[in-house]
Motif scaffolding. Sequence first.
Motif, PDB file in Angstrom:
ATOM      1  N   ASP A 219      81.577 100.604 -29.916  1.00  0.00           N
ATOM      2  CA  ASP A 219      82.619 100.197 -28.794  1.00  0.00           C
ATOM      3  C   ASP A 219      82.767  98.726 -28.520  1.00  0.00           C
ATOM      4  O   ASP A 219      81.647  98.189 -28.193  1.00  0.00           O
ATOM      5  N   PHE A 220      83.746  97.965 -28.690  1.00  0.00           N
ATOM      6  CA  PHE A 220      83.935  96.602 -28.274  1.00  0.00           C
ATOM      7  C   PHE A 220      84.986  96.419 -26.912  1.00  0.00           C
ATOM      8  O   PHE A 220      86.140  97.144 -27.019  1.00  0.00           O
ATOM      9  N   ASP A 221      84.816  95.522 -26.337  1.00  0.00           N
ATOM     10  CA  ASP A 221      85.945  95.275 -25.384  1.00  0.00           C
ATOM     11  C   ASP A 221      86.972  94.125 -25.719  1.00  0.00           C
ATOM     12  O   ASP A 221      87.596  93.631 -24.815  1.00  0.00           O
ATOM     13  N   SER A 222      86.550  93.557 -26.746  1.00  0.00           N
ATOM     14  CA  SER A 222      87.501  92.278 -27.049  1.00  0.00           C
ATOM     15  C   SER A 222      87.262  92.087 -28.716  1.00  0.00           C
ATOM     16  O   SER A 222      86.332  92.556 -29.252  1.00  0.00           O
ATOM     17  N   VAL A 223      88.017  91.247 -29.207  1.00  0.00           N
ATOM     18  CA  VAL A 223      88.142  90.895 -30.725  1.00  0.00           C
ATOM     19  C   VAL A 223      86.899  89.941 -30.829  1.00  0.00           C
ATOM     20  O   VAL A 223      86.283  90.159 -31.846  1.00  0.00           O
ATOM     21  N   ARG A 224      86.510  89.296 -29.874  1.00  0.00           N
ATOM     22  CA  ARG A 224      85.124  88.426 -29.897  1.00  0.00           C
ATOM     23  C   ARG A 224      84.056  89.105 -29.882  1.00  0.00           C
ATOM     24  O   ARG A 224      83.114  88.718 -30.822  1.00  0.00           O
ATOM     25  N   ALA A 225      84.144  90.205 -29.418  1.00  0.00           N
ATOM     26  CA  ALA A 225      82.556  90.897 -29.209  1.00  0.00           C
ATOM     27  C   ALA A 225      82.253  91.548 -30.377  1.00  0.00           C
ATOM     28  O   ALA A 225      80.826  91.197 -30.702  1.00  0.00           O
ATOM     29  N   PRO A 226      82.875  92.125 -31.353  1.00  0.00           N
ATOM     30  CA  PRO A 226      82.124  92.461 -32.689  1.00  0.00           C
ATOM     31  C   PRO A 226      81.753  91.356 -33.708  1.00  0.00           C
ATOM     32  O   PRO A 226      80.992  91.584 -34.375  1.00  0.00           O
TER      33      PRO A 226
ATOM     34  N   ASN B 275      79.812  82.197 -38.438  1.00  0.00           N
ATOM     35  CA  ASN B 275      79.662  81.283 -37.293  1.00  0.00           C
ATOM     36  C   ASN B 275      81.271  80.555 -37.353  1.00  0.00           C
ATOM     37  O   ASN B 275      81.594  80.390 -36.143  1.00  0.00           O
ATOM     38  N   THR B 276      81.561  80.507 -38.466  1.00  0.00           N
ATOM     39  CA  THR B 276      83.165  79.846 -38.481  1.00  0.00           C
ATOM     40  C   THR B 276      84.027  80.808 -37.975  1.00  0.00           C
ATOM     41  O   THR B 276      85.061  80.419 -37.135  1.00  0.00           O
ATOM     42  N   LEU B 277      84.065  81.851 -38.077  1.00  0.00           N
ATOM     43  CA  LEU B 277      84.950  83.255 -37.768  1.00  0.00           C
ATOM     44  C   LEU B 277      84.848  83.102 -36.323  1.00  0.00           C
ATOM     45  O   LEU B 277      85.860  83.371 -35.435  1.00  0.00           O
ATOM     46  N   LEU B 278      83.419  82.937 -35.607  1.00  0.00           N
ATOM     47  CA  LEU B 278      83.523  83.319 -34.385  1.00  0.00           C
ATOM     48  C   LEU B 278      84.291  81.780 -33.505  1.00  0.00           C
ATOM     49  O   LEU B 278      84.828  81.973 -32.672  1.00  0.00           O
ATOM     50  N   THR B 279      83.934  80.760 -34.254  1.00  0.00           N
ATOM     51  CA  THR B 279      84.574  79.452 -33.754  1.00  0.00           C
ATOM     52  C   THR B 279      86.224  79.730 -33.695  1.00  0.00           C
ATOM     53  O   THR B 279      86.998  79.260 -32.912  1.00  0.00           O
ATOM     54  N   ILE B 280      86.889  80.401 -34.907  1.00  0.00           N
ATOM     55  CA  ILE B 280      88.193  80.345 -35.066  1.00  0.00           C
ATOM     56  C   ILE B 280      88.594  81.425 -33.904  1.00  0.00           C
ATOM     57  O   ILE B 280      89.548  81.052 -33.280  1.00  0.00           O
ATOM     58  N   VAL B 281      87.711  82.527 -33.777  1.00  0.00           N
ATOM     59  CA  VAL B 281      88.225  83.409 -32.645  1.00  0.00           C
ATOM     60  C   VAL B 281      88.181  82.829 -31.304  1.00  0.00           C
ATOM     61  O   VAL B 281      89.241  83.077 -30.549  1.00  0.00           O
ATOM     62  N   ASP B 282      87.340  81.992 -30.920  1.00  0.00           N
ATOM     63  CA  ASP B 282      87.289  81.226 -29.631  1.00  0.00           C
ATOM     64  C   ASP B 282      88.282  80.283 -29.500  1.00  0.00           C
ATOM     65  O   ASP B 282      88.960  80.191 -28.503  1.00  0.00           O
ATOM     66  N   ARG B 283      88.573  79.556 -30.771  1.00  0.00           N
ATOM     67  CA  ARG B 283      89.636  78.722 -30.429  1.00  0.00           C
ATOM     68  C   ARG B 283      91.100  79.429 -30.210  1.00  0.00           C
ATOM     69  O   ARG B 283      92.077  78.824 -29.717  1.00  0.00           O
ATOM     70  N   ALA B 284      91.318  80.528 -30.963  1.00  0.00           N
ATOM     71  CA  ALA B 284      92.601  81.090 -30.928  1.00  0.00           C
ATOM     72  C   ALA B 284      92.955  81.930 -29.740  1.00  0.00           C
ATOM     73  O   ALA B 284      93.884  82.052 -29.443  1.00  0.00           O
TER      74      ALA B 284
END
Length: 183
Positions: free
Chosen positions: A85-92, A141-150
Amino acid sequence: MTQSAPTKPSEFHHLLQQQIRNEFTASQQYIAVAVYFDSHHLPQLAKRFYTQATEERRHAMMMIQYLLDNHVDVTVPGIDDVITDFDSVRAPVELALKQEEAVTEQITKLARTARDNGDYLGEQFMQWFLKEQVEETAGMNTLLTIVDRAGHDVFNVEDFVAREMNAAPRADSTAPKTAGSGA
């Protein structure tokens, strides 16, 4: 033809057996992440994590083959619980990065243990995994950065993943042999 007697497991072998469990758990965790993205109609992210799940399973199978090749009895482990269970795209994605960081520590400990115990074959075996962990941690790490920027625009994340992260994996001739591959 006579079979060799099993080798007495070393500290490295015990840790490698534990790592097989960790790799199978990581594979299942990535499937749970992929299913989350699939259920939210984010096919590029889903594809990325289904592929990552297969990669983690492959790592476990490489470790199994190494133990078999060295006549060490192998126990196929169960897995630890996974988060579904995740509450956002960022969480997983954040979970995936933390998981890769933890695996990097585990792989480093395996390499250190092999070196400290004079197990040069084990140390050499772990070199490929160390290189792999640098790539996997950097990618998460790159994917998390992109999710945060988006921010809330997950379609920009989907575009990035499709363009930059979902290419077919390159064959690596230095990769250890995988159990069941026949190679």
